[in-house]
Design a protein around this motif. Structure first.
Motif, PDB file in Angstrom:
ATOM      1  N   THR A 262      64.755  36.343 139.593  1.00  0.00           N
ATOM      2  CA  THR A 262      64.864  37.567 140.390  1.00  0.00           C
ATOM      3  C   THR A 262      66.222  38.220 140.164  1.00  0.00           C
ATOM      4  O   THR A 262      66.321  39.421 139.892  1.00  0.00           O
ATOM      5  CB  THR A 262      64.662  37.274 141.884  1.00  0.00           C
ATOM      6  N   ALA A 263      67.284  37.431 140.250  1.00  0.00           N
ATOM      7  CA  ALA A 263      68.635  37.965 140.037  1.00  0.00           C
ATOM      8  C   ALA A 263      68.810  38.470 138.611  1.00  0.00           C
ATOM      9  O   ALA A 263      69.426  39.523 138.379  1.00  0.00           O
ATOM     10  CB  ALA A 263      69.674  36.890 140.355  1.00  0.00           C
ATOM     11  N   VAL A 264      68.277  37.733 137.635  1.00  0.00           N
ATOM     12  CA  VAL A 264      68.398  38.156 136.237  1.00  0.00           C
ATOM     13  C   VAL A 264      67.666  39.474 136.023  1.00  0.00           C
ATOM     14  O   VAL A 264      68.164  40.386 135.350  1.00  0.00           O
ATOM     15  CB  VAL A 264      67.869  37.064 135.290  1.00  0.00           C
ATOM     16  N   SER A 265      66.468  39.605 136.603  1.00  0.00           N
ATOM     17  CA  SER A 265      65.693  40.827 136.404  1.00  0.00           C
ATOM     18  C   SER A 265      66.392  42.042 137.000  1.00  0.00           C
ATOM     19  O   SER A 265      66.268  43.156 136.488  1.00  0.00           O
ATOM     20  CB  SER A 265      64.291  40.673 137.000  1.00  0.00           C
ATOM     21  N   TYR A 284      55.288  35.081 132.272  1.00  0.00           N
ATOM     22  CA  TYR A 284      54.771  34.619 133.561  1.00  0.00           C
ATOM     23  C   TYR A 284      53.296  34.951 133.713  1.00  0.00           C
ATOM     24  O   TYR A 284      52.513  34.162 134.256  1.00  0.00           O
ATOM     25  CB  TYR A 284      55.595  35.209 134.707  1.00  0.00           C
ATOM     26  N   ASP A 285      52.901  36.110 133.220  1.00  0.00           N
ATOM     27  CA  ASP A 285      51.492  36.491 133.266  1.00  0.00           C
ATOM     28  C   ASP A 285      50.640  35.518 132.448  1.00  0.00           C
ATOM     29  O   ASP A 285      49.521  35.172 132.842  1.00  0.00           O
ATOM     30  CB  ASP A 285      51.345  37.916 132.729  1.00  0.00           C
ATOM     31  N   ALA A 286      51.173  35.049 131.312  1.00  0.00           N
ATOM     32  CA  ALA A 286      50.450  34.084 130.479  1.00  0.00           C
ATOM     33  C   ALA A 286      50.376  32.709 131.132  1.00  0.00           C
ATOM     34  O   ALA A 286      49.360  32.019 131.051  1.00  0.00           O
ATOM     35  CB  ALA A 286      51.125  33.972 129.107  1.00  0.00           C
ATOM     36  N   ALA A 287      51.462  32.314 131.795  1.00  0.00           N
ATOM     37  CA  ALA A 287      51.503  30.987 132.419  1.00  0.00           C
ATOM     38  C   ALA A 287      50.652  30.919 133.678  1.00  0.00           C
ATOM     39  O   ALA A 287      50.035  29.885 133.968  1.00  0.00           O
ATOM     40  CB  ALA A 287      52.944  30.615 132.754  1.00  0.00           C
ATOM     41  N   TYR A 288      50.622  32.020 134.425  1.00  0.00           N
ATOM     42  CA  TYR A 288      49.951  32.049 135.728  1.00  0.00           C
ATOM     43  C   TYR A 288      49.005  33.252 135.774  1.00  0.00           C
ATOM     44  O   TYR A 288      49.383  34.337 136.255  1.00  0.00           O
ATOM     45  CB  TYR A 288      50.979  32.153 136.848  1.00  0.00           C
ATOM     46  N   PRO A 289      47.778  33.090 135.298  1.00  0.00           N
ATOM     47  CA  PRO A 289      46.843  34.232 135.201  1.00  0.00           C
ATOM     48  C   PRO A 289      46.611  34.960 136.517  1.00  0.00           C
ATOM     49  O   PRO A 289      46.304  36.158 136.515  1.00  0.00           O
ATOM     50  CB  PRO A 289      45.557  33.574 134.686  1.00  0.00           C
ATOM     51  N   GLU A 290      46.775  34.273 137.647  1.00  0.00           N
ATOM     52  CA  GLU A 290      46.539  34.942 138.930  1.00  0.00           C
ATOM     53  C   GLU A 290      47.567  36.036 139.216  1.00  0.00           C
ATOM     54  O   GLU A 290      47.356  36.893 140.093  1.00  0.00           O
ATOM     55  CB  GLU A 290      46.535  33.917 140.074  1.00  0.00           C
ATOM     56  N   LEU A 291      48.660  36.055 138.484  1.00  0.00           N
ATOM     57  CA  LEU A 291      49.661  37.095 138.695  1.00  0.00           C
ATOM     58  C   LEU A 291      49.158  38.469 138.248  1.00  0.00           C
ATOM     59  O   LEU A 291      49.616  39.494 138.763  1.00  0.00           O
ATOM     60  CB  LEU A 291      50.960  36.748 137.969  1.00  0.00           C
ATOM     61  N   ASP A 292      48.275  38.496 137.258  1.00  0.00           N
ATOM     62  CA  ASP A 292      47.555  39.711 136.855  1.00  0.00           C
ATOM     63  C   ASP A 292      48.488  40.910 136.679  1.00  0.00           C
ATOM     64  O   ASP A 292      48.379  41.926 137.361  1.00  0.00           O
ATOM     65  CB  ASP A 292      46.472  40.028 137.902  1.00  0.00           C
ATOM     66  N   TYR A 327      56.664  52.162 133.916  1.00  0.00           N
ATOM     67  CA  TYR A 327      55.460  51.496 133.430  1.00  0.00           C
ATOM     68  C   TYR A 327      54.555  50.965 134.534  1.00  0.00           C
ATOM     69  O   TYR A 327      53.426  50.539 134.250  1.00  0.00           O
ATOM     70  CB  TYR A 327      55.855  50.327 132.517  1.00  0.00           C
ATOM     71  N   ALA A 328      55.007  50.938 135.771  1.00  0.00           N
ATOM     72  CA  ALA A 328      54.239  50.296 136.836  1.00  0.00           C
ATOM     73  C   ALA A 328      54.081  51.204 138.047  1.00  0.00           C
ATOM     74  O   ALA A 328      55.016  51.922 138.429  1.00  0.00           O
ATOM     75  CB  ALA A 328      54.910  48.990 137.258  1.00  0.00           C
ATOM     76  N   ASP A 329      52.896  51.160 138.664  1.00  0.00           N
ATOM     77  CA  ASP A 329      52.683  51.841 139.937  1.00  0.00           C
ATOM     78  C   ASP A 329      53.330  51.063 141.075  1.00  0.00           C
ATOM     79  O   ASP A 329      53.732  51.638 142.090  1.00  0.00           O
ATOM     80  CB  ASP A 329      51.179  51.989 140.212  1.00  0.00           C
ATOM     81  N   GLN A 330      53.413  49.751 140.903  1.00  0.00           N
ATOM     82  CA  GLN A 330      54.080  48.886 141.881  1.00  0.00           C
ATOM     83  C   GLN A 330      54.880  47.839 141.129  1.00  0.00           C
ATOM     84  O   GLN A 330      54.386  47.236 140.166  1.00  0.00           O
ATOM     85  CB  GLN A 330      53.055  48.192 142.790  1.00  0.00           C
ATOM     86  N   ASP A 331      56.111  47.609 141.532  1.00  0.00           N
ATOM     87  CA  ASP A 331      56.953  46.600 140.905  1.00  0.00           C
ATOM     88  C   ASP A 331      56.452  45.214 141.315  1.00  0.00           C
ATOM     89  O   ASP A 331      56.524  44.853 142.493  1.00  0.00           O
ATOM     90  CB  ASP A 331      58.401  46.786 141.358  1.00  0.00           C
ATOM     91  N   PRO A 332      55.910  44.430 140.376  1.00  0.00           N
ATOM     92  CA  PRO A 332      55.341  43.133 140.760  1.00  0.00           C
ATOM     93  C   PRO A 332      56.366  42.091 141.171  1.00  0.00           C
ATOM     94  O   PRO A 332      56.030  41.114 141.843  1.00  0.00           O
ATOM     95  CB  PRO A 332      54.603  42.687 139.494  1.00  0.00           C
ATOM     96  N   ARG A 333      57.624  42.274 140.817  1.00  0.00           N
ATOM     97  CA  ARG A 333      58.613  41.219 141.000  1.00  0.00           C
ATOM     98  C   ARG A 333      58.769  40.784 142.451  1.00  0.00           C
ATOM     99  O   ARG A 333      59.069  39.621 142.713  1.00  0.00           O
ATOM    100  CB  ARG A 333      59.981  41.680 140.488  1.00  0.00           C
ATOM    101  N   TYR A 334      58.585  41.719 143.385  1.00  0.00           N
ATOM    102  CA  TYR A 334      58.862  41.413 144.776  1.00  0.00           C
ATOM    103  C   TYR A 334      57.600  41.174 145.601  1.00  0.00           C
ATOM    104  O   TYR A 334      57.667  41.095 146.827  1.00  0.00           O
ATOM    105  CB  TYR A 334      59.713  42.535 145.384  1.00  0.00           C
ATOM    106  N   THR A 335      56.473  41.025 144.921  1.00  0.00           N
ATOM    107  CA  THR A 335      55.250  40.676 145.628  1.00  0.00           C
ATOM    108  C   THR A 335      55.270  39.182 145.949  1.00  0.00           C
ATOM    109  O   THR A 335      55.992  38.389 145.317  1.00  0.00           O
ATOM    110  CB  THR A 335      54.008  41.005 144.795  1.00  0.00           C
ATOM    111  N   GLU A 336      54.460  38.790 146.917  1.00  0.00           N
ATOM    112  CA  GLU A 336      54.443  37.392 147.349  1.00  0.00           C
ATOM    113  C   GLU A 336      54.062  36.444 146.210  1.00  0.00           C
ATOM    114  O   GLU A 336      54.678  35.384 146.039  1.00  0.00           O
ATOM    115  CB  GLU A 336      53.462  37.232 148.514  1.00  0.00           C
ATOM    116  N   ALA A 337      53.058  36.839 145.415  1.00  0.00           N
ATOM    117  CA  ALA A 337      52.576  35.964 144.342  1.00  0.00           C
ATOM    118  C   ALA A 337      53.655  35.742 143.283  1.00  0.00           C
ATOM    119  O   ALA A 337      53.892  34.605 142.852  1.00  0.00           O
ATOM    120  CB  ALA A 337      51.326  36.563 143.703  1.00  0.00           C
ATOM    121  N   TRP A 338      54.316  36.828 142.850  1.00  0.00           N
ATOM    122  CA  TRP A 338      55.337  36.688 141.819  1.00  0.00           C
ATOM    123  C   TRP A 338      56.566  35.958 142.347  1.00  0.00           C
ATOM    124  O   TRP A 338      57.141  35.123 141.639  1.00  0.00           O
ATOM    125  CB  TRP A 338      55.718  38.065 141.261  1.00  0.00           C
TER     126      TRP A 338
END
Length: 423
Positions: A262-265, A284-292, A327-338
């Motif tokens: 998170t800090a690096v990003s 991360y998307d490849a490692a954890y498909p549920e991140l979608d 590139y994103a409608d929503q920044d995935p980094r701060y979602t619960e799953a990510w």
């Protein structure tokens, strides 16, 4: 004529500077490994993996260096039930280095507990080991190459050669993993510590399971890495007692460590290293498909997602100074799953049970020094034996200037010299 949109001059200049910089820093280190194992007659046609404009003017993924095809990286249809570190296949190759060298494919375990095939190299020097006990092994965790198969360390640029050669000259064996998904099927799980740490340890096991290498499984082991490799080295140290307790790990040297994604990003987004954030999102998307990841992207982001699934580091550098909001409608980094997956792969929760040499560049523009200092303090507070050193440099130069200190640290650990922590 095609009405292709033209890129702004500033973008083209930045891209040219980025590619020139990576070429200037790394072309001198390209080893003969990249051509090892390739038939000399007839020569295969190189893959068209050079970075070239695609239909919307972007650079297509791949590498500026042609990579010949090689079916060694294609795993058998049935992997069997091999234990971690068990060798699937091997091939000796000529490299121009002062060592006998083998390519190996071996079993390991990914971040979700699945058996995976991984490739890497085993180098055993012609020079004898003159210290006590069996010949020691240095497992070198590579720095960033990219996420596509053509980017595998064993196929492309050998950033770590300034470390590898001195280790070989000391009589140590050196092993270098390609990580999950580099060369072998799937997108590389870039910056996923729980995968990277395991494959670095299992690379040592694979080397000792290779009879021709003559390496004793009871010999001393050191783990070294910088940048992505620094993160992988730290994770190998944290997972060692749980994943490979039979290994005699006597020291870990890790520099430029991206401990907190998170800090690096937050440093990378909008900065010169945005392309590395892009690679980590793919990893991360490849490692954890549920991140979608794709579900968060806008139309431009989805085009990028499809286009850059096999991007190498030279292409990533072309995305300097860009921002996730483009590139994103929503920044995935701060979602619960990510955030949950970032937390799982944040270093620091399991202090290493081995002497640890951490170092960082004062002016690192890619991996923020603050989160590396936080890792050091967390380890020290937990009672780990840590030696810390600042280097007067930015990200790339620190890798070079720290190399002598890393070699000295490893030598002292292999020869049972005193270790003086700075905690």
């Amino acid at each position: 004529m095609c009405n292709r949109p033209r890129l702004p001059v500033r973008t083209l200049r930045l891209r040219g500077l980025a590619l020139t910089a990576v070429a200037a820093l790394t072309i001198p280190l390209v080893p003969a490994v990249a051509q090892a194992g390739v038939p000399t007659s007839p020569a295969p046609a190189p893959r068209t993996s050079a970075a070239v404009p695609d239909d919307d003017g972007r650079l297509r993924s791949g590498t500026i260096f042609p990579v010949p095809p090689d079916d060694f990286y294609d795993p058998p249809a049935d992997l069997g039930d091999g234990a971690d570190g068990e060798v699937i296949r091997t091939r000796e190759q000529a490299t121009g280095l002062s060592a006998r060298t083998w390519m190996v494919m071996y079993h390991s375990t990914n971040a979700t507990g699945q058996d995976i095939p991984v490739t890497g190299r085993v180098l055993v020097p012609h020079r004898a080991w003159r210290g006590e006990g069996p010949r020691p092994i240095v497992t070198v965790a590579p720095g960033t190459r990219g996420v596509g198969d053509d980017c595998a360390p064993s196929r492309w640029l050998d950033y770590e050669r300034p470390l590898v050669e001195p280790f070989l000259l000391q009589g140590y064996a050196v092993v270098i993993t390609d990580y999950e998904g580099l060369g072998t099927p799937g997108v590389h799980t870039y910056m996923v510590g729980r995968s990277q740490g395991r494959v670095v340890l299992d690379m040592v096991r694979a080397a000792t399971n290779l009879p021709a290498a003559g390496l004793d499984p009871g010999g001393k082991v050191a783990v070294v890495g910088y940048s992505q490799g620094g993160g992988a080295a730290v994770w190998a140290a944290e997972l060692w007692r749980e994943h490979a307790p039979e290994l005699d790990v006597v020291g870990v040297a890790a520099g430029g460590v991206p401990a907190d994604l998170t800090a690096v990003s937050e440093r990378l987004n909008g900065g010169v290293g945005f392309g590395f954030m892009l690679l980590a999102a793919f990893g991360y998307d490849a490692a954890y498909p549920e991140l979608d990841l794709r579900s968060y992207l806008n139309e431009r982001g989805r085009r990028l997602y499809e286009r850059e699934q096999d991007a190498c580091v030279d292409t990533a550098l072309a995305y300097a100074l860009q921002d996730i909001d483009v590139y994103a409608d929503q920044d995935p980094r701060y979602t619960e799953a990510w955030q949950a997956r970032f937390t799982e792969n944040r270093a620091g929760a399991n202090p290493p049970d081995a002497p640890l040499f951490l170092y960082h560049g004062l002016f690192d523009e890619i991996v923020p020094p603050g989160q590396a200092v936080a890792l050091r303090e967390e380890y020290c507070a937990a009672g780990a034996d840590v030696r810390w050193r600042w280097h007067l440099g930015e990200h790339v130069t620190t890798m070079v200037t720290a190399a002598p200190s890393v070699v000295s640290f490893v030598d002292r650990r292999f020869r049972d010299r005193p270790f003086r922590p700075t905690c």
